[in-house]
Motif scaffolding. Structure first.
Motif, PDB file in Angstrom:
ATOM      1  N   PHE A 250     -30.940 158.594  50.775  1.00  0.00           N
ATOM      2  CA  PHE A 250     -32.284 158.883  50.252  1.00  0.00           C
ATOM      3  C   PHE A 250     -32.242 159.395  48.810  1.00  0.00           C
ATOM      4  O   PHE A 250     -33.060 160.217  48.406  1.00  0.00           O
ATOM      5  CB  PHE A 250     -33.011 159.886  51.150  1.00  0.00           C
ATOM      6  CG  PHE A 250     -33.442 159.306  52.466  1.00  0.00           C
ATOM      7  CD1 PHE A 250     -34.617 158.577  52.566  1.00  0.00           C
ATOM      8  CD2 PHE A 250     -32.657 159.449  53.599  1.00  0.00           C
ATOM      9  CE1 PHE A 250     -35.009 158.014  53.772  1.00  0.00           C
ATOM     10  CE2 PHE A 250     -33.038 158.904  54.807  1.00  0.00           C
ATOM     11  CZ  PHE A 250     -34.222 158.174  54.895  1.00  0.00           C
ATOM     12  N   ASP A 251     -31.282 158.876  48.048  1.00  0.00           N
ATOM     13  CA  ASP A 251     -31.222 159.189  46.628  1.00  0.00           C
ATOM     14  C   ASP A 251     -31.713 158.030  45.773  1.00  0.00           C
ATOM     15  O   ASP A 251     -31.622 158.074  44.543  1.00  0.00           O
ATOM     16  CB  ASP A 251     -29.794 159.558  46.221  1.00  0.00           C
ATOM     17  CG  ASP A 251     -28.787 158.477  46.595  1.00  0.00           C
ATOM     18  OD1 ASP A 251     -29.187 157.482  47.236  1.00  0.00           O
ATOM     19  OD2 ASP A 251     -27.601 158.645  46.267  1.00  0.00           O
ATOM     20  N   ILE A 253     -35.025 154.952  45.459  1.00  0.00           N
ATOM     21  CA  ILE A 253     -36.402 154.699  45.885  1.00  0.00           C
ATOM     22  C   ILE A 253     -36.458 153.671  47.008  1.00  0.00           C
ATOM     23  O   ILE A 253     -37.345 153.714  47.876  1.00  0.00           O
ATOM     24  CB  ILE A 253     -37.254 154.253  44.676  1.00  0.00           C
ATOM     25  CG1 ILE A 253     -38.740 154.312  45.031  1.00  0.00           C
ATOM     26  CG2 ILE A 253     -36.841 152.869  44.191  1.00  0.00           C
ATOM     27  CD1 ILE A 253     -39.657 154.138  43.829  1.00  0.00           C
ATOM     28  N   LYS A 254     -35.482 152.764  47.063  1.00  0.00           N
ATOM     29  CA  LYS A 254     -35.476 151.749  48.108  1.00  0.00           C
ATOM     30  C   LYS A 254     -35.230 152.365  49.490  1.00  0.00           C
ATOM     31  O   LYS A 254     -35.724 151.848  50.498  1.00  0.00           O
ATOM     32  CB  LYS A 254     -34.431 150.682  47.819  1.00  0.00           C
ATOM     33  CG  LYS A 254     -33.000 151.177  47.860  1.00  0.00           C
ATOM     34  CD  LYS A 254     -32.011 150.035  47.642  1.00  0.00           C
ATOM     35  CE  LYS A 254     -30.565 150.550  47.741  1.00  0.00           C
ATOM     36  NZ  LYS A 254     -29.590 149.447  47.556  1.00  0.00           N
ATOM     37  N   ASP A 255     -34.472 153.468  49.548  1.00  0.00           N
ATOM     38  CA  ASP A 255     -34.229 154.126  50.832  1.00  0.00           C
ATOM     39  C   ASP A 255     -35.525 154.639  51.436  1.00  0.00           C
ATOM     40  O   ASP A 255     -35.756 154.523  52.650  1.00  0.00           O
ATOM     41  CB  ASP A 255     -33.244 155.283  50.650  1.00  0.00           C
ATOM     42  CG  ASP A 255     -31.865 154.804  50.225  1.00  0.00           C
ATOM     43  OD1 ASP A 255     -31.570 153.614  50.439  1.00  0.00           O
ATOM     44  OD2 ASP A 255     -31.094 155.613  49.660  1.00  0.00           O
ATOM     45  N   TRP A 256     -36.399 155.202  50.606  1.00  0.00           N
ATOM     46  CA  TRP A 256     -37.682 155.711  51.088  1.00  0.00           C
ATOM     47  C   TRP A 256     -38.606 154.568  51.495  1.00  0.00           C
ATOM     48  O   TRP A 256     -39.336 154.683  52.492  1.00  0.00           O
ATOM     49  CB  TRP A 256     -38.346 156.569  50.012  1.00  0.00           C
ATOM     50  CG  TRP A 256     -37.605 157.848  49.741  1.00  0.00           C
ATOM     51  CD1 TRP A 256     -36.679 158.075  48.762  1.00  0.00           C
ATOM     52  CD2 TRP A 256     -37.716 159.071  50.475  1.00  0.00           C
ATOM     53  NE1 TRP A 256     -36.212 159.363  48.840  1.00  0.00           N
ATOM     54  CE2 TRP A 256     -36.829 159.994  49.872  1.00  0.00           C
ATOM     55  CE3 TRP A 256     -38.480 159.476  51.568  1.00  0.00           C
ATOM     56  CZ2 TRP A 256     -36.691 161.303  50.346  1.00  0.00           C
ATOM     57  CZ3 TRP A 256     -38.342 160.781  52.034  1.00  0.00           C
ATOM     58  CH2 TRP A 256     -37.459 161.673  51.422  1.00  0.00           C
ATOM     59  N   LEU A 284     -38.151 169.583  44.254  1.00  0.00           N
ATOM     60  CA  LEU A 284     -38.416 168.330  44.946  1.00  0.00           C
ATOM     61  C   LEU A 284     -37.355 167.300  44.590  1.00  0.00           C
ATOM     62  O   LEU A 284     -36.745 167.369  43.524  1.00  0.00           O
ATOM     63  CB  LEU A 284     -39.799 167.797  44.570  1.00  0.00           C
ATOM     64  CG  LEU A 284     -41.003 168.595  45.074  1.00  0.00           C
ATOM     65  CD1 LEU A 284     -42.288 168.018  44.502  1.00  0.00           C
ATOM     66  CD2 LEU A 284     -41.050 168.610  46.590  1.00  0.00           C
ATOM     67  N   PRO A 285     -37.116 166.321  45.468  1.00  0.00           N
ATOM     68  CA  PRO A 285     -36.161 165.257  45.132  1.00  0.00           C
ATOM     69  C   PRO A 285     -36.735 164.320  44.079  1.00  0.00           C
ATOM     70  O   PRO A 285     -37.911 164.411  43.698  1.00  0.00           O
ATOM     71  CB  PRO A 285     -35.953 164.551  46.474  1.00  0.00           C
ATOM     72  CG  PRO A 285     -37.221 164.792  47.226  1.00  0.00           C
ATOM     73  CD  PRO A 285     -37.675 166.165  46.824  1.00  0.00           C
ATOM     74  N   LEU A 286     -35.909 163.404  43.619  1.00  0.00           N
ATOM     75  CA  LEU A 286     -36.366 162.454  42.610  1.00  0.00           C
ATOM     76  C   LEU A 286     -37.515 161.604  43.131  1.00  0.00           C
ATOM     77  O   LEU A 286     -38.437 161.259  42.393  1.00  0.00           O
ATOM     78  CB  LEU A 286     -35.209 161.553  42.180  1.00  0.00           C
ATOM     79  CG  LEU A 286     -34.059 162.238  41.437  1.00  0.00           C
ATOM     80  CD1 LEU A 286     -32.922 161.254  41.213  1.00  0.00           C
ATOM     81  CD2 LEU A 286     -34.551 162.794  40.115  1.00  0.00           C
TER      82      LEU A 286
END
Length: 793
Positions: A250-251, A253-256, A284-286
């Motif tokens: 989840f680092d 954007i595609k993972d989200w 917050l994360p990226l």
């Protein structure tokens, strides 16, 4: 041999014949003035020396002891020079690890029945660990097969040290700061609940000063982040390009986006990249997910506070959200501004598809971090046992002591809160918003538990690891502060992540076939919190990691650090040992063929057997205005006492939902609700009792069950192989076996962290009771005591 005595390393027995070279040690009687007089190698503390025992001869206890034939004044160091250890244990240093100080002639004590035994060796301290190098090299029969490649049996990482005590004239005192006087014995309590005793009575004074000062300084004093061994190791370790990690980090954007699509939440929520340069918030994360109707301006206004952030979507469309609350101590003008902002946020989402929203302020419905820390501090004292006498002393009041810690009650309350949230999502088709000051502690616990209970994907090993990455690592849990890795602020320390793992263990032990991983996996994961070669649990946020990695903001490509992730288990364990992390009882989810996928809409089977509770119809305005006003007051610090969470309607809905589920057969791939009443909540025995031999079950525990199951699996696979060979079919690849379980006679409930160990018998009367009987005639005066008289009759 005249006055030369021999004593066995394995037992304190006398041997009149010539001993075997590998298993016997030559000892020389020492004069009374020598510190070692009256002691044997590995034996001291008031026990008679073997020379004295030989001197008694055959005359019995009444005979006058005979004088030794000669007296030697040889020092212990010279003894070791004359009798070198054949199998010398070499110090293994990791990349970036430096030797800081060492001490020779240190005795590592083994506490048993109040008598002291041990092994002589060298105690060393590096910038990574404390290690004892002794002559107690394990034989092939006793050597555990589940070995950690990073941490040995006698190794303690500096971050795993909880407290250090020194013994001065039989009195134990805590050690910290500059020492004026150095102890004769060192006691180390570890965060994984191991207890080490090192006797320094026979060590040179200069070496005692160096080793004690070095251990206290490097483990107890505050330090800077970049002084951690994590950075030394990441700089020196060679790059491994062969690592293939299936865990979603989840680092990116595609993972989200993939997660949104998997949970069918992409119709209502969107992934934001507005925080790529940490413009919104450093906590917050990226990338994170918010309702589609929220504008970027509102998100930027208060650094992400007051913004509902998406966690997970249920199959029926209901979603789990979390929010960072505004500080409760604010001026009136600031409070009014926050109220106007929150009104605007709720007006924006006060329309379909967000019909109903349930809010829950976790700071008012769950214990505080200070309460959690205090409860665990009391709880862990039950397992930091110095010797078997202390163990049996606490045994007579075990249940009352356990209840007084309040730790299991906190575990039960967290599980109950997760069930309440699941009832709103599953039973009432209601969105749930969890609120906390930073949404990074109790929010992580409850949101993760809800997803483990409701989504079978998170009950697989890779799914569970991805969940921790999403909710904890990227969610901004302050691992650095909560684990107190820097020793800078004890008030921030709290075992929040361990509380979560304890709650998950309750589910694992109640529903083993539903989880792909074992309790051993959870135990080694908890141990990994204190191994500073993995970056997973050593930062407070992704921003902190990025800035300390590159030195100038988020620029990972310019980084010269090669941080490892804890999810690569091959760093710690060989492939044969990793088999113990996988559950042989796991029931895999059946895969649907293409025709079923087209005609069948995914839905939890558990819901088909649940009586739906009657809920109020959704109002036209989107959600109740009254609840919104009360929620805003909660956010602004004007807490309303138990207005929503303890209502009769909530209690009735929860009870009906809970009881109805437990009346039906369990679907291991559907909703799971834990038993939370009475004995349903248990002590995580493998983690908390694994270092106490007196607590072991010989040939019992979960290992006995696993052995029988594996025997059956092996038999079925053998029959399947014969049938396939008979029909000339391709033999399918079976599950990897556990060869270390074949000899079950050597195993106990402490497996796989220890094989069969010493086991002291329980006294007929507890030690404390015998002591009290000397002063009290009436045993009935003892409160909450139990006396076992079964063996007296």
């Amino acid at each position: 041999m005249g006055g030369v005595n021999y004593v066995s390393r394995r037992r304190a027995a006398l041997q009149p014949e010539e001993p075997d070279e590998e298993s016997w040690e030559e000892l020389v009687p020492l004069p009374p003035s020598c510190p070692l007089a009256g002691t044997a190698a590995g034996s001291w503390g008031g026990r008679e020396a073997p020379g004295a025992m030989l001197g008694k001869g055959a005359g019995g206890s009444g005979a006058k002891p005979a004088k030794p034939s000669f007296v030697s004044y040889v020092s212990p160091e010279e003894i070791h020079k004359k009798e070198p250890i054949e199998k010398e244990v070499n110090l293994h240093l990791l990349p970036g690890e430096l030797l800081l100080c060492e001490a020779n002639t240190v005795l590592k004590c083994v506490q048993e029945d109040g008598s002291n035994r041990g092994a002589c060796g060298k105690l060393i301290c590096t910038n990574f660990k404390i290690a004892f190098l002794g002559d107690e090299s394990a034989s092939d029969d006793n050597e555990p097969e589940f070995k950690n490649k990073i941490i040995g049996e006698n190794d303690i990482t500096l971050h795993c040290i909880d407290h250090i005590y020194g013994v001065y004239d039989e009195k134990k005192k805590s050690l910290s700061g500059q020492l004026k006087k150095y102890p004769e014995k060192l006691i180390i309590h570890c965060k994984d609940l191991r207890v080490f005793h090192f006797c320094l009575r026979y060590t040179k004074e200069e070496e005692v000063k160096r080793i004690v000062s070095g251990i206290v300084h490097h483990s107890q004093t505050p330090k800077l982040l970049k002084r951690l061994f994590l950075f030394s190791y990441a700089t020196a370790v060679p790059t491994n390009t062969d690592i293939q990690n299936q865990t979603v980090m989840f680092d990116a954007i595609k993972d989200w986006r993939v997660e949104l699509e998997r949970t069918k939440g992409n119709m209502k929520y969107k992934v934001l990249s507005a925080n790529e340069a940490y413009k919104v918030s450093e906590k917050l994360p990226l990338y994170f997910v918010v309702p589609m109707s929220l504008s970027e301006e509102s998100i930027l206004q208060y650094q992400g506070r007051g913004i509902p952030i998406w966690c997970w979507s249920c199959h029926n469309g209901a979603s789990l959200l979390k929010m960072s609350a505004f500080p409760k101590e604010q001026e009136d003008n600031t409070l009014q501004m926050h109220k106007i902002f929150l009104d605007g946020v709720y007006k924006t989402i006060n329309k379909p598809p967000y019909e109903v929203l349930k809010t829950d302020d976790l700071s008012s419905s769950l214990p505080s971090l200070q309460d959690i820390q205090a409860a665990y501090t009391r709880f862990k004292q039950l397992f930091l046992i110095d010797n078997s006498t202390d163990f049996w002393d606490t045994d007579v009041k075990w249940f009352s002591l356990l209840e007084s810690t309040n730790w299991l009650e906190i575990v039960r309350r967290c599980l109950k809160k997760a069930i309440e949230v699941a009832e709103y999502l599953e039973g009432q088709n209601t969105n749930v918003l969890l609120v906390e000051e930073n949404a990074s502690d109790l929010c992580c616990v409850i949101s993760s538990l809800v997803q483990v209970m409701m989504d079978s994907h998170y009950r697989t090993k890779f799914g569970f690891q991805s969940l921790i990455q999403k909710e904890w690592v990227m969610g901004g849990h302050c691992f650095l502060d909560r684990c107190n890795h820097l020793r800078q602020n004890d008030k921030e320390e709290a075992p929040v992540f361990l509380l979560f793992l304890d709650c998950v263990w309750q589910l694992v032990q109640q529903y083993p076939p539903a989880f792909e991983f074992t309790e051993t996996y959870l135990t080694v994961l908890s141990d990994s919190l204190y191994i500073p070669i993995f970056s997973t649990f050593f930062f407070n946020s992704q921003h902190q990691k990025d800035t300390n990695t590159s030195g100038e903001g988020h620029s990972a490509q310019s980084s010269h650090f090669r941080f490892l992730t804890v999810w690569d288990w091959s760093v710690q364990f060989e492939s044969k040992a990793q088999v113990l992390l996988n559950n042989p009882l796991y029931v895999e989810k059946p895969k649907l063929d293409k025709s079923q996928r087209k005609t069948t809409r995914f839905k939890h089977q558990r819901q088909l057997s649940l009586p739906l509770t009657q809920t109020k119809s959704s109002p036209k305005r989107g959600f109740f205005r009254e609840e919104t006003d009360h929620f805003i007051k909660n956010i602004l610090g004007k807490r309303i006492s138990k207005l929503i969470n303890s209502s009769d309607e909530l209690h009735n809905n929860f009870t009906e939902f809970y009881d109805s589920w437990h009346c039906k057969p369990v679907d291991f791939h559907g909703l799971l609700l834990p038993h939370i009443d009475g004995p349903g909540i248990k002590v995580w025995a493998q983690r908390y009792l694994r270092w106490i031999p007196e607590a072991q079950l010989l040939g019992g525990g979960t290992v006995a069950t696993a052995t029988k199951i594996l025997d059956m699996i092996e038999e079925v696979q053998s029959l399947q192989k014969k049938m396939d060979e008979k029909h000339s079919l391709t033999v399918p690849q079976g599950r990897e076996s556990l060869p270390m379980l074949r000899n079950s006679a050597r195993l106990s409930s402490l497996f796989p962290f220890a094989l069969l160990q010493r086991h002291s018998l329980k006294p007929v009367l507890p030690t404390s009771t015998w002591k009290d009987l000397e002063d009290e005639d009436d045993l009935a005066k003892r409160d909450d005591e139990f006396v076992d008289l079964s063996e007296v009759i």
